[in-house]
Write a protein that holds these residues in place. Structure first.
Motif, PDB file in Angstrom:
ATOM      1  N   TRP A 112       0.852  -1.257   0.023  1.00 36.81           N
ATOM      2  CA  TRP A 112       0.127  -0.057  -0.031  1.00 36.81           C
ATOM      3  C   TRP A 112       0.769   1.287  -0.227  1.00 36.81           C
ATOM      4  O   TRP A 112       0.518   2.324  -0.561  1.00 36.81           O
ATOM      5  N   ASP A 113       2.097   1.372   0.743  1.00 34.54           N
ATOM      6  CA  ASP A 113       2.586   2.520   0.874  1.00 34.54           C
ATOM      7  C   ASP A 113       3.475   2.844  -0.322  1.00 34.54           C
ATOM      8  O   ASP A 113       4.044   3.899  -0.316  1.00 34.54           O
ATOM      9  N   HIS A 114       3.297   1.974  -1.262  1.00 35.67           N
ATOM     10  CA  HIS A 114       4.109   2.374  -2.493  1.00 35.67           C
ATOM     11  C   HIS A 114       3.182   2.629  -3.720  1.00 35.67           C
ATOM     12  O   HIS A 114       3.872   2.772  -4.806  1.00 35.67           O
ATOM     13  N   VAL A 115       1.828   2.326  -3.583  1.00 31.92           N
ATOM     14  CA  VAL A 115       0.770   2.375  -4.540  1.00 31.92           C
ATOM     15  C   VAL A 115      -0.323   3.466  -4.366  1.00 31.92           C
ATOM     16  O   VAL A 115      -0.948   3.656  -5.305  1.00 31.92           O
ATOM     17  N   GLN A 116      -0.571   3.727  -3.050  1.00 39.69           N
ATOM     18  CA  GLN A 116      -1.854   4.205  -2.482  1.00 39.69           C
ATOM     19  C   GLN A 116      -2.110   5.524  -3.242  1.00 39.69           C
ATOM     20  O   GLN A 116      -3.303   5.974  -3.176  1.00 39.69           O
ATOM     21  N   GLY A 117      -1.103   6.075  -3.600  1.00 36.04           N
ATOM     22  CA  GLY A 117      -1.338   7.467  -4.366  1.00 36.04           C
ATOM     23  C   GLY A 117      -1.763   7.456  -5.953  1.00 36.04           C
ATOM     24  O   GLY A 117      -2.357   8.527  -6.388  1.00 36.04           O
ATOM     25  N   LEU A 118      -1.744   6.394  -6.289  1.00 39.23           N
ATOM     26  CA  LEU A 118      -1.794   6.053  -7.586  1.00 39.23           C
ATOM     27  C   LEU A 118      -3.641   6.754  -8.124  1.00 39.23           C
ATOM     28  O   LEU A 118      -3.599   7.311  -9.188  1.00 39.23           O
ATOM     29  N   PRO A 119      -4.446   5.933  -7.360  1.00 44.50           N
ATOM     30  CA  PRO A 119      -5.834   6.479  -7.730  1.00 44.50           C
ATOM     31  C   PRO A 119      -5.982   8.150  -7.570  1.00 44.50           C
ATOM     32  O   PRO A 119      -6.855   8.644  -8.088  1.00 44.50           O
ATOM     33  N   PHE A 120      -5.165   8.644  -6.863  1.00 44.58           N
ATOM     34  CA  PHE A 120      -5.487  10.149  -6.690  1.00 44.58           C
ATOM     35  C   PHE A 120      -4.297  11.032  -7.438  1.00 44.58           C
ATOM     36  O   PHE A 120      -4.114  12.113  -7.006  1.00 44.58           O
ATOM     37  N   PHE A 121      -3.781  10.316  -8.389  1.00 44.22           N
ATOM     38  CA  PHE A 121      -2.753  11.020  -9.305  1.00 44.22           C
ATOM     39  C   PHE A 121      -3.585  11.771 -10.591  1.00 44.22           C
ATOM     40  O   PHE A 121      -3.833  11.007 -11.417  1.00 44.22           O
ATOM     41  N   SER A 122      -3.779  13.024 -10.391  1.00 41.51           N
ATOM     42  CA  SER A 122      -4.629  13.723 -11.433  1.00 41.51           C
ATOM     43  C   SER A 122      -4.346  13.675 -12.801  1.00 41.51           C
ATOM     44  O   SER A 122      -5.441  13.713 -13.602  1.00 41.51           O
ATOM     45  N   PRO A 123      -3.218  13.650 -13.103  1.00 42.19           N
ATOM     46  CA  PRO A 123      -2.685  13.238 -14.622  1.00 42.19           C
ATOM     47  C   PRO A 123      -3.380  12.099 -15.234  1.00 42.19           C
ATOM     48  O   PRO A 123      -3.733  12.174 -16.553  1.00 42.19           O
TER      49      PRO A 123
END
Ligand SMILES: [Zn+2]
Ligand SMILES: [Zn+2]
Length: 309
Positions: free
Chosen positions: A75-86
């Motif tokens: 999780w701590d290495h992928v959790q930002g992906l759904p929140f990556f605006s581009p």
């Protein structure tokens, strides 16, 4: 190239007063070759703010391109992906690289946004997405940058990456345990094994091979970013978690002859003051041992310029 830290924490985001200087977001590092598209290493929650800043530029108009190198899919290495605006803007292109698994990478990442975990499926995000499966030792180019990788000693296996561009090299090693006590594979370890028991010769050989791979990957690097989740005492209590400590990181940096070592993947319970103390203590160790590399500790917003001006 420019290296900027957007998330430096391990395990889980920890916002709050005690972590405000180093930052509470999980792993995300941006490498920006001169005049070229960003190469992002790991997509922890730090990726969200990086995405917002990219949207102020070509990505906001759907003309951006970025590559994302994933160490592993904890999780701590992928959790930002759904929140990556581009990802949500048509016309942008996002290339995602990660180690080959039993399932295709696209399926692995799609599951992250399955109901009931997230409202928007990955397939509905409008940017062009391309998934690249890697095997250990793979070498490939992203624009002018040369990328190489090797495996790390971590539950479910993580990849370390080296990026060579603009006359400099940066190496990212998270997450990994030392190569001395436990050989990690895919099994979950409930309790730690006794650290004073001798290991079978084949396990020692495999760990030695893995360590040599990491040292070779980091050889002569301008910057080595290394998993120092634990202190040495904490590591001895939880060696089965698959994380390292500054003493081990320093030994790797010394063997590889790097110019700078950056402590990274700080434990969630670690306060800013404790991070300061660890850095000060180990700067003393490095100096006393006559090591020639500079020791840093990663914090959100830290930016380093490496190689050709
Ligand atoms: Zn991690
Ligand atoms: Zn992990």
């Amino acid at each position: 190239m420019k290296v900027r830290f957007w998330g430096v924490r391990g395990s889980i985001p920890v916002p709050g007063r005690a972590t405000s200087r180093y930052g509470g977001n999980t792993s995300c590092v941006e490498v920006r070759p001169r005049g070229a598209a960003p190469i992002i290493i790991d997509a922890g929650t730090g990726l969200r703010r990086l995405g917002k800043s990219l949207m102020e530029d070509a990505f906001g108009d759907g003309r951006g391109a970025a590559s994302v190198l994933i160490s592993h899919t904890h999780w701590d290495h992928v959790q930002g992906l759904p929140f990556f605006s581009p990802l949500y803007r048509a016309g942008n292109r996002i290339d995602i690289f990660a180690r080959q698994r039993d399932q295709h990478l696209e399926a692995v990442f799609s599951q992250q946004t399955d109901m009931p975990y997230f409202p928007v499926p990955l397939s509905a995000m409008k940017a062009d997405k391309c998934f690249h499966e890697l095997i250990e030792g793979a070498r490939f180019d992203i624009g002018r940058a040369q990328i190489s990788c090797t495996r790390l000693n971590h539950p479910w296996i993580a990849m370390a990456y080296r990026i060579d561009v603009d006359g400099a090299a940066v190496v990212y090693c998270a997450d990994t345990a030392p190569f001395t006590d436990i050989l990690f594979g895919r099994e979950f370890m409930v309790t730690p094994p006794a650290l004073d028991q001798p290991l079978p010769p084949d396990v020692i050989a495999e760990l030695d091979r893995m360590r040599a791979g990491v040292v070779a990957l980091a050889a002569g690097a301008d910057l080595l970013i290394y998993d120092t989740h634990f202190t040495l005492d904490e590591y001895r209590l939880r060696p089965h978690w698959g994380h390292s400590h500054p003493d081990d990181a320093i030994a790797i940096a010394r063997a590889a002859g790097v110019a700078r070592l950056c402590l990274f993947h700080h434990a969630p319970m670690r306060s800013d003051d404790e991070n300061d103390q660890i850095l000060a203590r180990y700067r003393g160790v490095v100096q006393a041992q006559g090591d020639r590399f500079e020791l840093l500790s990663a914090y959100e917003g830290l930016e380093l310029v490496l190689g050709d001006p």
